[in-house]
Write an enzyme that holds these catalytic residues in place. Structure first.
Site, PDB file in Angstrom:
ATOM      1  N   LYS A 215       0.848  -1.199   0.000  1.00 59.79           N
ATOM      2  CA  LYS A 215       0.000   0.000   0.000  1.00 59.79           C
ATOM      3  C   LYS A 215       0.881   1.245   0.000  1.00 59.79           C
ATOM      4  O   LYS A 215       1.662   1.470   0.930  1.00 59.79           O
ATOM      5  CB  LYS A 215      -0.907  -0.009   1.241  1.00 59.79           C
ATOM      6  CG  LYS A 215      -1.641   1.318   1.490  1.00 59.79           C
ATOM      7  CD  LYS A 215      -2.551   1.260   2.732  1.00 59.79           C
ATOM      8  CE  LYS A 215      -3.097   2.636   3.103  1.00 59.79           C
ATOM      9  NZ  LYS A 215      -3.963   2.616   4.311  1.00 59.79           N
ATOM     10  N   ASP A 220      -2.225  10.159   4.119  1.00 59.37           N
ATOM     11  CA  ASP A 220      -3.634   9.808   4.299  1.00 59.37           C
ATOM     12  C   ASP A 220      -4.313  10.861   5.166  1.00 59.37           C
ATOM     13  O   ASP A 220      -4.290  10.781   6.391  1.00 59.37           O
ATOM     14  CB  ASP A 220      -3.745   8.412   4.936  1.00 59.37           C
ATOM     15  CG  ASP A 220      -5.184   7.944   5.068  1.00 59.37           C
ATOM     16  OD1 ASP A 220      -6.085   8.638   4.538  1.00 59.37           O
ATOM     17  OD2 ASP A 220      -5.408   6.881   5.689  1.00 59.37           O
ATOM     18  N   LYS A 227      -9.508  13.023   8.776  1.00 58.83           N
ATOM     19  CA  LYS A 227      -9.043  12.516  10.067  1.00 58.83           C
ATOM     20  C   LYS A 227      -8.892  13.666  11.059  1.00 58.83           C
ATOM     21  O   LYS A 227      -8.470  14.753  10.665  1.00 58.83           O
ATOM     22  CB  LYS A 227      -7.649  11.877   9.912  1.00 58.83           C
ATOM     23  CG  LYS A 227      -7.615  10.509   9.279  1.00 58.83           C
ATOM     24  CD  LYS A 227      -6.183   9.975   9.249  1.00 58.83           C
ATOM     25  CE  LYS A 227      -6.081   8.662   8.489  1.00 58.83           C
ATOM     26  NZ  LYS A 227      -6.754   7.540   9.162  1.00 58.83           N
ATOM     27  N   ASP A 238       1.859   6.181   5.679  1.00 60.41           N
ATOM     28  CA  ASP A 238       0.831   5.304   5.112  1.00 60.41           C
ATOM     29  C   ASP A 238       1.275   4.643   3.802  1.00 60.41           C
ATOM     30  O   ASP A 238       0.522   3.879   3.203  1.00 60.41           O
ATOM     31  CB  ASP A 238      -0.488   6.079   4.939  1.00 60.41           C
ATOM     32  CG  ASP A 238      -1.711   5.193   5.149  1.00 60.41           C
ATOM     33  OD1 ASP A 238      -1.579   4.128   5.789  1.00 60.41           O
ATOM     34  OD2 ASP A 238      -2.796   5.566   4.656  1.00 60.41           O
ATOM     35  N   ASP A 297     -11.858   7.324   4.210  1.00 61.12           N
ATOM     36  CA  ASP A 297     -10.632   7.015   4.957  1.00 61.12           C
ATOM     37  C   ASP A 297     -10.278   5.523   4.847  1.00 61.12           C
ATOM     38  O   ASP A 297      -9.224   5.099   5.293  1.00 61.12           O
ATOM     39  CB  ASP A 297     -10.805   7.430   6.419  1.00 61.12           C
ATOM     40  CG  ASP A 297      -9.469   7.601   7.132  1.00 61.12           C
ATOM     41  OD1 ASP A 297      -8.423   7.510   6.458  1.00 61.12           O
ATOM     42  OD2 ASP A 297      -9.487   7.849   8.356  1.00 61.12           O
ATOM     43  N   GLU A 299      -9.235   3.942   2.331  1.00 61.00           N
ATOM     44  CA  GLU A 299      -8.721   4.053   0.954  1.00 61.00           C
ATOM     45  C   GLU A 299      -7.745   2.939   0.594  1.00 61.00           C
ATOM     46  O   GLU A 299      -7.660   2.538  -0.565  1.00 61.00           O
ATOM     47  CB  GLU A 299      -8.060   5.425   0.763  1.00 61.00           C
ATOM     48  CG  GLU A 299      -6.619   5.565   1.272  1.00 61.00           C
ATOM     49  CD  GLU A 299      -6.456   5.388   2.778  1.00 61.00           C
ATOM     50  OE1 GLU A 299      -7.455   5.573   3.506  1.00 61.00           O
ATOM     51  OE2 GLU A 299      -5.349   5.037   3.226  1.00 61.00           O
ATOM     52  N   ARG A 301      -7.634  -0.268   1.196  1.00 59.81           N
ATOM     53  CA  ARG A 301      -8.228  -1.511   0.680  1.00 59.81           C
ATOM     54  C   ARG A 301      -8.620  -1.366  -0.787  1.00 59.81           C
ATOM     55  O   ARG A 301      -8.664  -2.342  -1.523  1.00 59.81           O
ATOM     56  CB  ARG A 301      -9.415  -1.929   1.554  1.00 59.81           C
ATOM     57  CG  ARG A 301     -10.560  -0.957   1.555  1.00 59.81           C
ATOM     58  CD  ARG A 301     -11.489  -1.146   2.758  1.00 59.81           C
ATOM     59  NE  ARG A 301     -10.887  -0.631   4.001  1.00 59.81           N
ATOM     60  CZ  ARG A 301     -11.371  -0.853   5.208  1.00 59.81           C
ATOM     61  NH1 ARG A 301     -12.472  -1.576   5.369  1.00 59.81           N
ATOM     62  NH2 ARG A 301     -10.767  -0.355   6.274  1.00 59.81           N
TER      63      ARG A 301
HETATM   64  N1  BES Z   1      -3.986   4.236   7.165  1.00 56.06           N
HETATM   65  C1  BES Z   1      -5.148   4.042   7.945  1.00 56.06           C
HETATM   66  C2  BES Z   1      -4.991   2.979   9.021  1.00 56.06           C
HETATM   67  C3  BES Z   1      -3.961   3.178  10.090  1.00 56.06           C
HETATM   68  C4  BES Z   1      -4.205   4.039  11.148  1.00 56.06           C
HETATM   69  C5  BES Z   1      -2.809   2.433  10.096  1.00 56.06           C
HETATM   70  C6  BES Z   1      -3.271   4.183  12.150  1.00 56.06           C
HETATM   71  C7  BES Z   1      -1.873   2.559  11.086  1.00 56.06           C
HETATM   72  C8  BES Z   1      -2.106   3.441  12.124  1.00 56.06           C
HETATM   73  C9  BES Z   1      -6.320   3.611   7.060  1.00 56.06           C
HETATM   74  O1  BES Z   1      -6.345   4.148   5.781  1.00 56.06           O
HETATM   75  C10 BES Z   1      -7.564   4.057   7.758  1.00 56.06           C
HETATM   76  O2  BES Z   1      -7.754   5.239   7.879  1.00 56.06           O
HETATM   77  N2  BES Z   1      -8.391   3.111   8.208  1.00 56.06           N
HETATM   78  C11 BES Z   1      -9.585   3.405   8.902  1.00 56.06           C
HETATM   79  C12 BES Z   1     -10.704   2.580   8.289  1.00 56.06           C
HETATM   80  C13 BES Z   1     -12.062   2.961   8.766  1.00 56.06           C
HETATM   81  C14 BES Z   1     -12.462   4.296   8.186  1.00 56.06           C
HETATM   82  C15 BES Z   1     -13.037   1.891   8.326  1.00 56.06           C
HETATM   83  C16 BES Z   1      -9.407   3.049  10.367  1.00 56.06           C
HETATM   84  O3  BES Z   1      -8.792   2.014  10.647  1.00 56.06           O
HETATM   85  O4  BES Z   1      -9.842   3.823  11.217  1.00 56.06           O
HETATM   86 ZN    ZN Z   2      -4.557   4.742   4.989  1.00 59.68          ZN
HETATM   87 MN    MN Z   3      -7.330   6.005   5.671  1.00 58.17          MN
END
Ligand code: BES
Ligand code: ZN
Ligand code: MN
Length: 447
Positions: A215, A220, A227, A238, A297, A299, A301
């Site tokens: 990824k 992000d 966020k 990210d 957020d 993104e 996946r």
């Molecule tokens: N990059 C983030 C996940 C992340 C957060 C990885 C903190 C490592 C540390 C990802 O893109 C994300 O924002 N995921 C969200 C998904 C949710 C909106 C379903 C999450 O995990 O909050």
């Molecule tokens: Zn992310």
């Molecule tokens: Mn995200």
């Protein structure tokens, strides 16, 4: 002059001290030195130089603890003398010494002295150099802020790796992603002036085909589902999955493994603009499946979905993807232990072995079939987030699995940073699970 570092376990200490001369015996006792894992002491000569260093390292405990010692020593040349001559152990101590010496000096001069460890004859230097350079590469890529690590820069980096090992490269930039069939990569990245890109590198012509995907979200922000500041700040990391994928490819190539490698890096900045994608949009993926966006957020996946579909088109023997994919994985495992998901128990066994051998801890989590219903959508084939608040790391992996056709597959959900200096390894970008996955691969391709 080379300073010797005497490494012993708690039980070997008394014997070692008995054999040492009186002066050392007195120095050790007058300092109240007690041998416990990680306890070290510098022993001076009568002229006031450093004569030697001692450190107690329990062979059953972490070799990475040696990293703490590194920062107590002045610059100079050192050599380990280890009572127990298990070559894995000596290799691990040397590797963790090297990894503790890392510093990120791209934006600030850091004059920390060079502490050079003379490698023991038992150490496989090619492997050691491949490991050290891969981890430094991963950390540098992650630590570089987003304005200097754009999707283009990230792909340039992969392309330079491609060139040093004479691979074949394909690169799709901006709108070319649409023609080439990577609609989701384009969708995630289109709101940023730093346009999205995807690079594919292929090396080798014999042996099993290993597909490595990372990824590459260079920043992000969360997109329209922005966020909160506290969570946005670390998000230059990210693209940590891409950094791991590049580092793994480098290790495989540097050590000339008998396999074919395909590296895929989908790179995009998740940004906000009037053309940003929205929650509730329905996207058509490379596979043809339609996806209802639950949250912009989520993104990562989406990038992985198109990349996994693409990877499967070459029928690889194994797909490995690395991604800083969910906060939920961090909630489950804490900051230091990545979790992984796989559809192959055989691969899982090799990962477990590699994890233990390299003290590179990772933990398997299950692909819980019955949770598949949580990512159903009323109006699309699949929902990107679903509405179930618990089990986020698992549910996200089930989403990815929708885009994996019959092949062995491993997905690692990584944190990609040390949130504090950990056993001498600096705070900031970190390779997690890399040694372990490399070890799994070298064993797995022997089948
Ligand atoms: N990059 C983030 C996940 C992340 C957060 C990885 C903190 C490592 C540390 C990802 O893109 C994300 O924002 N995921 C969200 C998904 C949710 C909106 C379903 C999450 O995990 O909050
Ligand atoms: Zn992310
Ligand atoms: Mn995200």
């Amino acid at each position: 002059m080379t300073v010797h570092i005497h490494v012993f376990s708690e039980s070997e200490f008394d014997q070692w001290l008995d054999k040492s001369d009186k002066y050392i015996d007195r120095w050790v006792k007058s300092h109240g030195y007690a041998p416990s894992h990680g306890a070290s002491l510098i022993i001076p000569s009568t002229s006031g130089d450093i004569a030697s260093v001692i450190i107690c390292l329990n062979p059953k405990k972490a070799a990475r603890t040696i990293g703490k010692l590194v920062h107590k020593l002045p610059g100079g040349k050192y050599k380990l003398s280890v009572a127990d001559d298990n070559h894995h152990r000596i290799h691990a101590l040397t590797l963790y010494w090297n990894l503790a010496c890392y510093q990120f000096s791209q934006y600030k001069e850091l004059n920390s002295p060079e502490r050079q460890l003379i490698t023991d004859k038992q150490v496989d230097e090619d492997l050691l150099n491949a490991q050290t350079s891969a981890v430094f590469m991963v950390r540098d890529l992650i630590n570089t802020p987003a304005h200097d690590m754009t999707p283009t820069k990230l792909c340039d980096y992969a392309q330079s790796l491609n060139a040093s090992y004479q691979g074949k490269v394909k690169r799709y930039t901006g709108d070319e992603l649409l023609e080439a069939g990577f609609p989701l990569v384009h969708t995630v990245g289109r709101a940023s002036e730093n346009i999205p890109e995807l690079i594919v590198c292929n090396w080798g012509d014999k042996g099993p085909l290993i597909s490595i995907i990372g990824k590459g979200v260079t920043f992000d922000s969360g997109g329209l589902n922005i966020k909160p500041s506290r969570y946005m700040y670390p998000m230059k990391k990210d693209m940590g999955g891409a950094a791991h994928a590049i580092g793994l490819a480098h290790m495989m190539l540097a050590t000339k493994q008998p396999c074919r490698i395909q590296l895929i890096v989908p790179a995009a900045e998740n940004s906000i603009s009037s053309n940003a994608y929205r929650p509730s949009d329905v996207l058509k993926s490379r596979s043809g499946k339609t996806i209802e966006v639950g949250d912009t957020d989520a993104e990562g996946r989406l990038l992985l979905a198109d990349s996994l579909t693409y990877a499967c088109e070459s029928s690889p023997d194994l797909i490995i993807d690395f991604a800083t994919l969910t906060g939920a994985a961090r909630v489950a495992m804490g900051p230091d232990v990545p979790c992984y998901f796989t559809n192959s128990d055989e691969v899982a066994q090799h990962i477990k072995d590699g994890s233990e051998l390299h003290e590179d801890q990772v933990w398997r989590m299950p692909l819980v079939d019955s949770y598949r219903e949580f990512i159903g959508s009323q109006i699309a084939d699949v929902h990107s987030t679903g509405s179930e608040p618990y089990g986020g790391a698992i549910i996200t992996s089930l989403f990815l699995q929708e885009f994996v056709s019959a092949t062995n597959w491993v997905h690692l959900d990584i944190n990609a940073v040390n949130n504090r200096t950990r056993d001498g390894q600096p705070k900031g970008g970190e390779a997690q699970g890399l040694m372990c996955i490399f070890d799994m691969l070298t064993e797995w391709i022997k089948r």
